[in-house]
Every structure is written in C-alpha cells, then in structure tokens.
Write a protein that holds these residues in place. Structure first.
Motif, short mmCIF file in Angstrom:
data_model
loop_
_atom_site.label_atom_id
_atom_site.label_comp_id
_atom_site.label_asym_id
_atom_site.label_seq_id
_atom_site.Cartn_x
_atom_site.Cartn_y
_atom_site.Cartn_z
N LEU A 235 5.84 -10.96 -12.70
CA LEU A 235 4.54 -10.32 -12.84
C LEU A 235 3.52 -10.94 -11.88
CD1 LEU A 235 2.73 -8.29 -14.29
CD2 LEU A 235 2.33 -10.02 -16.06
N VAL A 236 3.53 -12.25 -11.78
CA VAL A 236 2.62 -12.94 -10.87
C VAL A 236 2.92 -12.53 -9.43
CG1 VAL A 236 1.88 -15.19 -9.99
CG2 VAL A 236 2.24 -14.86 -12.46
N ALA A 237 4.18 -12.40 -9.07
CA ALA A 237 4.54 -11.97 -7.72
C ALA A 237 3.93 -10.60 -7.41
CB ALA A 237 6.06 -11.93 -7.56
N LYS A 238 3.90 -9.71 -8.38
CA LYS A 238 3.29 -8.39 -8.18
C LYS A 238 1.78 -8.50 -7.98
CE LYS A 238 6.71 -5.79 -10.80
NZ LYS A 238 6.95 -4.98 -12.01
N TRP A 239 1.16 -9.44 -8.69
CA TRP A 239 -0.29 -9.60 -8.55
C TRP A 239 -0.70 -10.00 -7.14
CZ3 TRP A 239 -1.29 -12.90 -13.57
CH2 TRP A 239 -1.17 -12.07 -14.69
N LEU A 240 0.19 -10.67 -6.41
CA LEU A 240 -0.15 -11.11 -5.05
C LEU A 240 -0.37 -9.93 -4.12
CD1 LEU A 240 2.28 -14.13 -4.65
CD2 LEU A 240 -0.17 -14.18 -5.17
N ASP A 241 0.15 -8.76 -4.47
CA ASP A 241 -0.03 -7.56 -3.65
C ASP A 241 -1.18 -6.66 -4.12
OD1 ASP A 241 2.12 -8.18 -1.94
OD2 ASP A 241 3.55 -7.31 -3.36
N LYS A 242 -1.87 -7.07 -5.17
CA LYS A 242 -2.94 -6.24 -5.75
C LYS A 242 -4.28 -6.53 -5.07
CE LYS A 242 -0.56 -4.71 -9.47
NZ LYS A 242 -0.08 -3.36 -9.44
N ASP B 57 -9.03 -7.13 -11.38
CA ASP B 57 -10.13 -7.07 -12.34
C ASP B 57 -9.80 -6.11 -13.48
OD1 ASP B 57 -11.51 -8.85 -10.77
OD2 ASP B 57 -12.98 -7.39 -10.02
N GLU B 58 -9.17 -4.99 -13.17
CA GLU B 58 -8.79 -4.02 -14.20
C GLU B 58 -7.75 -4.62 -15.15
OE1 GLU B 58 -9.08 -0.52 -16.32
OE2 GLU B 58 -10.35 -1.26 -14.70
N ILE B 59 -6.78 -5.34 -14.59
CA ILE B 59 -5.76 -6.00 -15.43
C ILE B 59 -6.45 -7.01 -16.35
CG2 ILE B 59 -3.80 -7.61 -15.38
CD1 ILE B 59 -3.02 -6.21 -12.68
N TYR B 60 -7.37 -7.78 -15.80
CA TYR B 60 -8.11 -8.78 -16.58
C TYR B 60 -8.91 -8.13 -17.70
CZ TYR B 60 -11.30 -12.68 -17.52
OH TYR B 60 -12.02 -13.67 -18.11
N ARG B 61 -9.64 -7.07 -17.37
CA ARG B 61 -10.46 -6.39 -18.38
C ARG B 61 -9.62 -5.81 -19.52
NH1 ARG B 61 -13.15 -4.42 -13.63
NH2 ARG B 61 -15.18 -5.38 -13.45
N ASN B 62 -8.40 -5.39 -19.22
CA ASN B 62 -7.54 -4.78 -20.24
C ASN B 62 -6.76 -5.80 -21.07
OD1 ASN B 62 -8.24 -2.11 -19.68
ND2 ASN B 62 -6.79 -2.00 -18.00
N ALA B 63 -6.86 -7.07 -20.73
CA ALA B 63 -6.13 -8.11 -21.46
C ALA B 63 -7.04 -8.75 -22.51
CB ALA B 63 -5.62 -9.18 -20.50
N GLY B 64 -6.44 -9.20 -23.60
CA GLY B 64 -7.16 -9.99 -24.58
C GLY B 64 -7.14 -11.45 -24.16
N ALA B 65 -7.99 -12.26 -24.79
CA ALA B 65 -8.02 -13.68 -24.44
C ALA B 65 -6.66 -14.34 -24.66
CB ALA B 65 -9.09 -14.41 -25.25
N THR C 295 -0.80 -20.40 -9.54
CA THR C 295 -0.63 -19.64 -8.30
C THR C 295 -2.00 -19.12 -7.89
OG1 THR C 295 1.58 -18.92 -8.98
CG2 THR C 295 0.53 -17.69 -7.20
N ALA C 296 -2.47 -19.54 -6.72
CA ALA C 296 -3.72 -19.00 -6.18
C ALA C 296 -3.45 -17.60 -5.66
CB ALA C 296 -4.22 -19.89 -5.05
N ILE C 297 -4.36 -16.68 -5.95
CA ILE C 297 -4.21 -15.30 -5.50
C ILE C 297 -5.35 -14.98 -4.55
CG2 ILE C 297 -4.07 -12.88 -6.19
CD1 ILE C 297 -3.14 -13.87 -8.98
N VAL D 7 1.71 -15.75 -19.66
CA VAL D 7 1.27 -15.40 -18.31
C VAL D 7 -0.22 -15.06 -18.36
CG1 VAL D 7 1.60 -13.92 -16.30
CG2 VAL D 7 3.56 -14.50 -17.75
N TYR D 8 -1.01 -15.82 -17.63
CA TYR D 8 -2.46 -15.70 -17.66
C TYR D 8 -3.00 -15.31 -16.29
CZ TYR D 8 -1.98 -18.33 -21.98
OH TYR D 8 -1.62 -18.73 -23.25
N LEU D 9 -3.98 -14.41 -16.29
CA LEU D 9 -4.71 -14.07 -15.07
C LEU D 9 -6.07 -14.74 -15.17
CD1 LEU D 9 -5.01 -12.53 -12.42
CD2 LEU D 9 -5.75 -10.53 -13.76
N GLY D 10 -6.46 -15.41 -14.11
CA GLY D 10 -7.71 -16.15 -14.13
C GLY D 10 -8.67 -15.75 -13.03
#
Length: 151
Positions: A4-11, A17-25, A36-38, A128-131
């Motif tokens: 999943l993180v590997a996919k985020w590198l291409d976003k 931001d949309e993925i972050y907004r749709n996630a709960g804490a 992983t820095a994105i 798996v966390y998005l920051g």
C-alpha cells in the motif's frame, strides 16, 4: 516495503489528502515502526524515499506509553544507524487539515530543533498509517509508517 505504501509513492498530494481525509485516526501505534518519506510531484519519488530512509529517517518508536495508551512519547530513528533522537509527545486531537480526530505527534515542547514541527497520522489499514508533516501551519511533506500487526 508495504504494498500500500509503495502505491502511495505514485500518488499526488491531492490523492494522498483524500486518502487521509477518508481514514479514521485508528489506534496509536506501538513499538518500532518503519517510516517512508513521500515526496509528491516527483518522477523520482521511490528513489527519494529510499535515499531518505537510508541516510536520514527510518521511522519512529512508540514504546514509551502509559497503560491507557492515550498519551505518550515517541522517538524518531535517524541516521543510517537508526539512532533514536528527536522526542515528541503523542496524543489525539483535531487535525489541522480537516478538523477530524487524528493522532498528533507534537515536537513543540520536547525538541529545540523540531519545535515548529507537528506530524499527524491516521491508520488507513491495520498497521499502516498515512502522515502529514506541518512546519508551523504550512504542510511540507507526507509520510507513511508501518508496524507489525499481532493477532
């Protein structure tokens, strides 16, 4: 690297931001996490993430929590040797991005060098966390944290 993180590198930043907004804490991570820095908007995002991981920042250790796991302290793993530096307070609060609950990583009272930094993370899937990284009130970077999930 987590798929999943590997996919985020291409976003793009907007997609992240949309993925972050749709996630709960989610749950506050425990133990050692891989960071992983994105860097969005770059054709070399995977290379930049690998360089950052190798030479600068490897993740965070969330082992320093009281039994209630609601508030605590973490340390960052930096340098090629994963030395632990840069302490932060960890707690739940409203996100600066959308006002919804997030896990805040706050350096303002724990680090002279990083006192203007505030990280926010949300759990997109178990472990798996998005920051988001804020410098003052300016968003500067996205990152991912992954941890081992025990059943």
């Amino acid at each position: 690297m987590n798929p999943l993180v590997a996919k985020w590198l291409d976003k793009s930043r907007d997609e992240l931001d949309e993925i972050y907004r749709n996630a709960g804490a989610g749950t506050i991570p425990s133990g050692d996490t891989r960071g992983t820095a994105i860097v969005t908007g770059s054709l070399f995002s995977k290379t930049l993430a690998a360089i950052a991981r190798l030479f600068a920042w490897q993740g965070k250790i969330f082992d320093l929590f009281p039994p209630d796991r609601q508030n605590g302290i973490l340390v960052n793993k930096i340098t090629p040797f994963s030395l632990t530096f840069v302490v932060a307070k960890v707690y739940r609060d409203a996100s600066w991005m959308d006002g919804q609950e997030t896990i805040v990583i706050d350096y303002s009272k724990t680090s002279f060098f990083a006192k203007a930094i505030r990280d926010e993370i949300r759990e997109v899937e178990p472990g798996v966390y998005l920051g988001k990284v804020w410098w003052g009130k300016t968003r500067v970077l996205d990152f991912a944290l992954t941890r081992n999930v025990t059943p």
